[in-house]
Design an enzyme around this catalytic site. Structure first.
Site, PDB file in Angstrom:
ATOM      1  N   ASP A  36       0.795  -1.235   0.137  1.00  0.00           N
ATOM      2  CA  ASP A  36      -0.337  -0.224  -0.004  1.00  0.00           C
ATOM      3  C   ASP A  36       0.759   1.254   0.005  1.00  0.00           C
ATOM      4  O   ASP A  36       0.459   2.277  -0.081  1.00  0.00           O
ATOM      5  CB  ASP A  36      -0.967   0.094   1.277  1.00  0.00           C
ATOM      6  N   ASP A 274     -16.108  36.459 -33.315  1.00  0.00           N
ATOM      7  CA  ASP A 274     -15.199  35.239 -33.415  1.00  0.00           C
ATOM      8  C   ASP A 274     -15.722  33.875 -32.910  1.00  0.00           C
ATOM      9  O   ASP A 274     -15.431  33.033 -33.172  1.00  0.00           O
ATOM     10  CB  ASP A 274     -13.927  35.910 -33.026  1.00  0.00           C
ATOM     11  N   GLY A 409      -8.446  22.118 -33.283  1.00  0.00           N
ATOM     12  CA  GLY A 409      -9.133  20.859 -34.210  1.00  0.00           C
ATOM     13  C   GLY A 409      -9.460  21.515 -35.514  1.00  0.00           C
ATOM     14  O   GLY A 409      -9.636  20.807 -36.622  1.00  0.00           O
ATOM     15  N   LEU A 410      -9.998  22.746 -35.649  1.00  0.00           N
ATOM     16  CA  LEU A 410     -10.087  23.477 -36.744  1.00  0.00           C
ATOM     17  C   LEU A 410      -9.023  23.650 -37.543  1.00  0.00           C
ATOM     18  O   LEU A 410      -8.925  23.542 -38.780  1.00  0.00           O
ATOM     19  CB  LEU A 410     -11.027  24.655 -36.506  1.00  0.00           C
TER      20      LEU A 410
END
Length: 520
Positions: A36, A274, A409-410
């Site tokens: 542990d 935007d 991602g764009l």
């Protein structure tokens, strides 16, 4: 027990370690087997602390079970006191040692140590890590805090921050500065950074600020009952919640000091043109209860996202999360099984996930961007820079954290669109270095029309389960050309179009027909 798979929360003794490790002058004697001691790694490797946790393990082994394990615990307790000379000691057992029934609290009480010894009763097989932290902090406050005369100036205690908490260090700094601007002093911050002596003077404060209900609510309720200290109910994560928190603090303190909100940038961008291309993006939210509740409000009311699903893993917060989900027209997912979470995400196909490090891995597998909003987290979520979640600066950090995965991602999609360009194709070298690598065929030539027809025919031959609609190869490849942030919607619309017409398969023509149908 989920020892071989991912788990959202550890056993309750890990929660006790989070409290002990965050404090100073406190030592934790843990009756536990040798294995542990893995818990040390959580703090020294993930949180990157510069010292190991203040924990002494008895580390009994199998051969010790036939002898006096109680004596082993008492020796470890005495050794810890002699070596570290703490102001107070907390004692308890891990889930394995609990089965031996040695009663660490009773054993320590008979030793006559000249410091407070606080026993912990943490039911390892019924409760988990957050409960362990909450209960440990409550017991420390119950044993050490005393009624005192209030401070001359209006002051408060900050309750709940612990070691291994998600951005707790920076949240404390942000809220301390915010309270200072309001003319309110922080009497004690606990458990993080506090000593047992500090806990003893918590009664001096006029009220308490509960930053993290998961780890501080029991203590806050106790102080309200015992010392007459009210506590804040709003967790100041997000712009709206921070304004509500300020109003709550003003009501408790009587402060009317003006605040400078010029550092807040998130609201300006959310109102700008935007931001409109992110409006309506579908998000799935999962984590601990407090962060899910605040994230849902930010997502819908401040970022303009659509909350497609939400849930939490700590069942103590199931009721408020279910109530909020109903208000959003959803059914909350309350589970600590990451596979169930993954199935839910796969079915919903959101444009973005707001979750834990577990959901980050799920998102990678499913190709869905993910921003981490809650523990459990990994080393990358303990940045060296100042990065709070609470207050106005926290709203800016959250804005960056959530928007960047979608914006990046764009950018990736644009690179994908121009991959055949003479300058930017995959075989070309980096243009900004002024040279080009020799052409390398990275992808096989497209199949001929006859070969493609054969492939589509082979697709049609595959068995289809139940009423499931299958995608043929060319349609699937065409779908991948659609930007990721609308790809899920395009898939759902096309499958709905096919199902309404009784089609069992989706070809390239079906995809275009569905596109024309929904464009009307």
């Amino acid at each position: 027990m989920k020892l071989t798979v991912w788990t959202y929360e550890g056993p309750p003794h890990v929660g006790a370690m989070r409290v002990a490790t965050g404090m100073k002058g406190l030592h934790y004697v843990l009756h536990a087997p040798q294995g542990d001691t893995y818990a040390d790694l959580l703090f020294t490797m993930i949180e990157r602390r510069d010292h190991r946790p203040p924990v002494t393990y008895t580390t009994f082994q199998a051969r010790d079970l036939g002898s006096d394990t109680a004596g082993l615990f008492k020796k470890a307790c005495q050794d810890a006191y002699d070596r570290f000379r703490p102001e107070a000691i907390i004692v308890g057992a891990s889930c394995t040692a609990e089965l031996i029934q040695d009663d660490p609290g009773g054993l320590a009480e008979t030793m006559g140590l000249p410091i407070p010894v606080i026993p912990l009763e943490l039911p390892s097989y019924q409760r988990k890590e957050n409960f362990g932290a909450d209960e440990t902090f409550f017991q420390i406050v119950r044993h050490l805090a005393r009624p005192m005369e209030r401070t001359a100036r209006v002051s408060c205690n900050l309750l709940g921050p612990t070691a291994l908490g998600f951005r707790h260090r920076d949240d404390v700094a942000e809220i301390t500065n915010l309270l200072y601007e309001l003319g309110i002093e922080v009497n004690v911050t606990a458990p993080m950074g506090a000593t047992p002596s500090d806990i003893a003077r918590m009664g001096q404060a006029h009220f308490n600020v509960l930053l993290y209900p998961e780890t501080g609510e029991q203590a806050a309720r106790y102080c309200e009952r015992t010392f007459g200290q009210p506590y804040t109910k709003v967790v100041p994560i997000g712009t709206g919640a921070t304004h509500d928190f300020i109003a709550e603090v003003r009501a408790l303190s009587g402060s009317d000091a003006p605040l400078d909100t010029n550092r807040l940038r998130q609201t300006w961008w959310s109102a700008s043109v935007d931001s409109t291309y992110l409006t309506g993006k579908r998000v799935f939210i999962f984590g601990d209860g407090s962060h899910v509740l605040t994230a849902a409000r930010i997502a819908r009311d401040e970022m303009g996202f659509e909350v497609a699903g939400m849930g939490c893993y700590n069942r103590e917060f199931a009721r408020p999360v279910r109530a909020l989900a109903r208000a959003y027209g959803l059914e909350a997912l309350i589970t600590d099984d990451y596979l169930e979470v993954e199935r839910t995400v796969e079915a919903l196909q959101p444009e973005m996930i707001l979750g834990t490090q577990m959901e980050r891995h799920i998102g990678k597998r499913l190709g869905i961007p993910c921003a981490v909003i809650s523990a459990p987290v990994h080393v990358q979520d303990f940045p060296a820079r100042y990065s709070p979640q609470m207050g106005f600066e926290g709203a800016n950090v959250i804005f960056d954290t959530w928007v960047h995965p979608l914006v990046m991602g764009l950018e990736e999609h644009l690179l994908h669109m121009f991959r055949e360009d003479f300058e930017f194709n995959d075989a070309a070298g980096p243009s900004h270095h002024g040279g080009h690598a020799p052409a390398v065929r990275l992808h096989p030539e497209p199949a001929s029309a006859a070969a493609q027809a054969h492939m589509d025919h082979a697709d049609r031959e595959q068995p289809v389960a139940g009423g499931e609609v299958i995608w043929l190869d060319r349609a699937e490849r065409e779908l991948k050309k659609i930007p990721f942030f609308v790809r899920g919607k395009a898939r759902r619309n096309t499958e709905s179009y096919a199902a309404e017409r009784g089609l069992r398969e989706i070809s390239l023509d079906t995809l275009y027909e569905a596109k024309a149908h929904f464009a009307r």
